[in-house]
Design a protein around this motif. Structure first.
Motif, PDB file in Angstrom:
ATOM      1  N   LEU A  17       0.783  -1.375  -0.051  1.00 16.98           N
ATOM      2  CA  LEU A  17      -0.376   0.542   0.004  1.00 16.98           C
ATOM      3  C   LEU A  17       0.743   1.776   0.082  1.00 16.98           C
ATOM      4  CD1 LEU A  17      -2.319   0.781  -0.050  1.00 16.98           C
ATOM      5  CD2 LEU A  17      -2.575   0.138   2.197  1.00 16.98           C
ATOM      6  N   GLU A  18       1.746   1.043   1.087  1.00 19.69           N
ATOM      7  CA  GLU A  18       2.571   2.594   1.293  1.00 19.69           C
ATOM      8  C   GLU A  18       3.499   2.521  -0.817  1.00 19.69           C
ATOM      9  OE1 GLU A  18       4.757   4.168   3.338  1.00 19.69           O
ATOM     10  OE2 GLU A  18       2.843   4.277   4.521  1.00 19.69           O
ATOM     11  N   GLN A  19       3.428   1.232  -1.702  1.00 18.34           N
ATOM     12  CA  GLN A  19       4.784   1.755  -2.797  1.00 18.34           C
ATOM     13  C   GLN A  19       3.326   2.478  -3.341  1.00 18.34           C
ATOM     14  OE1 GLN A  19       7.696   1.073  -2.773  1.00 18.34           O
ATOM     15  NE2 GLN A  19       7.598   0.511  -0.809  1.00 18.34           N
ATOM     16  N   VAL A  20       2.291   1.953  -3.548  1.00 17.87           N
ATOM     17  CA  VAL A  20       1.291   2.338  -3.961  1.00 17.87           C
ATOM     18  C   VAL A  20       0.822   3.958  -3.841  1.00 17.87           C
ATOM     19  CG1 VAL A  20      -1.049   2.229  -5.627  1.00 17.87           C
ATOM     20  CG2 VAL A  20       0.523  -0.609  -4.451  1.00 17.87           C
ATOM     21  N   ALA A  21       0.277   4.341  -3.080  1.00 21.57           N
ATOM     22  CA  ALA A  21       0.188   5.360  -2.659  1.00 21.57           C
ATOM     23  C   ALA A  21       0.819   6.748  -2.551  1.00 21.57           C
ATOM     24  CB  ALA A  21      -0.893   4.981  -1.498  1.00 21.57           C
ATOM     25  N   ALA A  49     -13.633  -6.206   1.810  1.00 22.55           N
ATOM     26  CA  ALA A  49     -14.644  -7.805   1.842  1.00 22.55           C
ATOM     27  C   ALA A  49     -13.605  -9.405   1.034  1.00 22.55           C
ATOM     28  CB  ALA A  49     -16.010  -8.052   0.654  1.00 22.55           C
ATOM     29  N   ASP A  50     -12.777  -8.635   0.192  1.00 24.79           N
ATOM     30  CA  ASP A  50     -12.112 -10.016  -0.241  1.00 24.79           C
ATOM     31  C   ASP A  50     -10.644  -9.713   0.316  1.00 24.79           C
ATOM     32  OD1 ASP A  50     -10.025  -7.539  -1.179  1.00 24.79           O
ATOM     33  OD2 ASP A  50     -10.808  -7.813  -3.664  1.00 24.79           O
ATOM     34  N   GLY A  51     -10.257  -9.531   1.452  1.00 19.84           N
ATOM     35  CA  GLY A  51      -8.605  -8.924   1.841  1.00 19.84           C
ATOM     36  C   GLY A  51      -8.282  -7.975   1.703  1.00 19.84           C
ATOM     37  N   ARG A  52      -8.387  -7.686   0.444  1.00 17.79           N
ATOM     38  CA  ARG A  52      -7.157  -6.851   0.254  1.00 17.79           C
ATOM     39  C   ARG A  52      -7.241  -5.507   1.438  1.00 17.79           C
ATOM     40  NH1 ARG A  52      -8.272  -2.789  -4.359  1.00 17.79           N
ATOM     41  NH2 ARG A  52     -10.673  -3.922  -3.622  1.00 17.79           N
ATOM     42  N   LEU A  53      -5.920  -4.926   1.512  1.00 17.20           N
ATOM     43  CA  LEU A  53      -6.657  -3.669   2.378  1.00 17.20           C
ATOM     44  C   LEU A  53      -6.361  -1.959   0.995  1.00 17.20           C
ATOM     45  CD1 LEU A  53      -2.674  -3.999   5.215  1.00 17.20           C
ATOM     46  CD2 LEU A  53      -5.317  -4.511   5.368  1.00 17.20           C
ATOM     47  N   LEU A  54      -7.420  -1.313   1.629  1.00 16.69           N
ATOM     48  CA  LEU A  54      -7.728  -0.077   1.432  1.00 16.69           C
ATOM     49  C   LEU A  54      -7.152   1.104   1.832  1.00 16.69           C
ATOM     50  CD1 LEU A  54     -11.683  -0.998  -0.019  1.00 16.69           C
ATOM     51  CD2 LEU A  54      -9.630  -1.068  -1.352  1.00 16.69           C
ATOM     52  N   GLY A  55      -6.643   1.286   2.891  1.00 14.84           N
ATOM     53  CA  GLY A  55      -6.359   1.826   3.753  1.00 14.84           C
ATOM     54  C   GLY A  55      -5.391   1.780   4.955  1.00 14.84           C
ATOM     55  N   TYR A  56      -4.840   3.182   5.265  1.00 14.49           N
ATOM     56  CA  TYR A  56      -4.625   2.553   6.587  1.00 14.49           C
ATOM     57  C   TYR A  56      -4.222   3.552   7.070  1.00 14.49           C
ATOM     58  CZ  TYR A  56       0.728   3.313   6.076  1.00 14.49           C
ATOM     59  OH  TYR A  56       2.239   3.170   6.435  1.00 14.49           O
ATOM     60  N   GLY A  57      -4.020   4.163   8.945  1.00 13.00           N
ATOM     61  CA  GLY A  57      -3.737   5.018   9.394  1.00 13.00           C
ATOM     62  C   GLY A  57      -3.329   4.985  10.902  1.00 13.00           C
ATOM     63  N   HIS A  76      -5.576   3.876  -0.945  1.00  7.67           N
ATOM     64  CA  HIS A  76      -5.075   3.445  -1.432  1.00  7.67           C
ATOM     65  C   HIS A  76      -5.709   4.027  -2.394  1.00  7.67           C
ATOM     66  CE1 HIS A  76      -5.174   1.251  -5.455  1.00  7.67           C
ATOM     67  NE2 HIS A  76      -4.276  -0.166  -4.567  1.00  7.67           N
ATOM     68  N   PRO A  77      -5.301   4.360  -3.970  1.00  8.34           N
ATOM     69  CA  PRO A  77      -6.222   5.083  -5.122  1.00  8.34           C
ATOM     70  C   PRO A  77      -7.116   5.089  -5.589  1.00  8.34           C
ATOM     71  CG  PRO A  77      -3.225   5.291  -5.234  1.00  8.34           C
ATOM     72  CD  PRO A  77      -3.917   4.296  -4.378  1.00  8.34           C
ATOM     73  N   GLU A  78      -6.941   3.619  -5.433  1.00  8.22           N
ATOM     74  CA  GLU A  78      -8.641   3.280  -6.325  1.00  8.22           C
ATOM     75  C   GLU A  78      -9.774   3.457  -4.833  1.00  8.22           C
ATOM     76  OE1 GLU A  78      -7.496  -0.166  -7.307  1.00  8.22           O
ATOM     77  OE2 GLU A  78      -6.445  -0.435  -8.961  1.00  8.22           O
ATOM     78  N   ALA A  79      -9.708   3.623  -3.629  1.00 11.67           N
ATOM     79  CA  ALA A  79     -10.766   3.290  -3.185  1.00 11.67           C
ATOM     80  C   ALA A  79     -10.446   5.096  -2.800  1.00 11.67           C
ATOM     81  CB  ALA A  79     -10.282   3.261  -2.043  1.00 11.67           C
ATOM     82  N   ARG A  80     -10.016   6.226  -3.499  1.00  6.70           N
ATOM     83  CA  ARG A  80     -10.448   7.844  -2.592  1.00  6.70           C
ATOM     84  C   ARG A  80     -11.309   7.507  -3.343  1.00  6.70           C
ATOM     85  NH1 ARG A  80      -4.164   8.869  -4.328  1.00  6.70           N
ATOM     86  NH2 ARG A  80      -2.603   7.773  -2.489  1.00  6.70           N
ATOM     87  N   GLY A  81     -12.054   9.049  -2.678  1.00  7.82           N
ATOM     88  CA  GLY A  81     -12.936  10.092  -2.678  1.00  7.82           C
ATOM     89  C   GLY A  81     -14.344   9.586  -2.463  1.00  7.82           C
TER      90      GLY A  81
END
Length: 153
Positions: A17-21, A49-57, A76-81
């Motif tokens: 996630l760090e690498q993508v975001a 639901a599929d186990g992927r992490l979409l964000g963290y803080g 994650h860029p795909e989960a923004r907005g």
């Protein structure tokens, strides 16, 4: 999607996630491991639901301080907005309040317009200008938000 405290088993996904975001100022695997296992910290993950992490803080807590520091925040860029950032930030604010913190503090890149809008919309106010703060020379803002009793007073 669920929000839950991060566990050591999330390390590889957090690193990805760090690498993508982020394009710079990324945490290494070692730094992430430390945040999960040794630091006086709390890391939240948003899990699809599929186990992927979409964000963290990650919140950092210093003994004897009334402040919590939002040390890292990532969607994650795909989960923004879609409101995920707001949900995560509210969860983290509540967690800081439960730990008796009166203030939440963070630093944000001056050129990160979406993050600045999110933080302002959630009640954070700029407190300090941080010139040449990031590794690429970008400036930043320190922002603060009162929690709990500090908010009421």
């Amino acid at each position: 999607m669920i929000l839950r405290p991060a566990e050591t088993r999330d390390l590889a996904a957090l690193y990805r996630l760090e690498q993508v975001a982020f394009s710079g100022d990324r945490f290494s695997r070692r730094q992430l491991w430390h945040l999960l296992n040794r630091a006086n910290a709390l890391t939240l993950v948003a899990e699809a639901a599929d186990g992927r992490l979409l964000g963290y803080g990650t919140l950092l807590f210093r003994h004897g301080s009334g402040r919590a520091r939002l040390y890292s925040f990532c969607v994650h860029p795909e989960a923004r907005g879609g409101g995920l950032g707001r949900r995560m930030l509210q969860w983290l604010e509540d967690a800081a309040g439960r730990r008796g913190r009166d203030w939440l503090v963070l630093e944000v890149r001056a050129d990160n317009t979406p993050a600045l809008a999110l933080y302002r919309g959630m009640g954070f106010a700029p407190s300090d200008w941080l010139g040449d703060y990031y590794e690429d020379g970008c400036a930043g803002w320190r922002m603060v938000k009162p929690l709990g009793l500090a908010q009421a007073g």
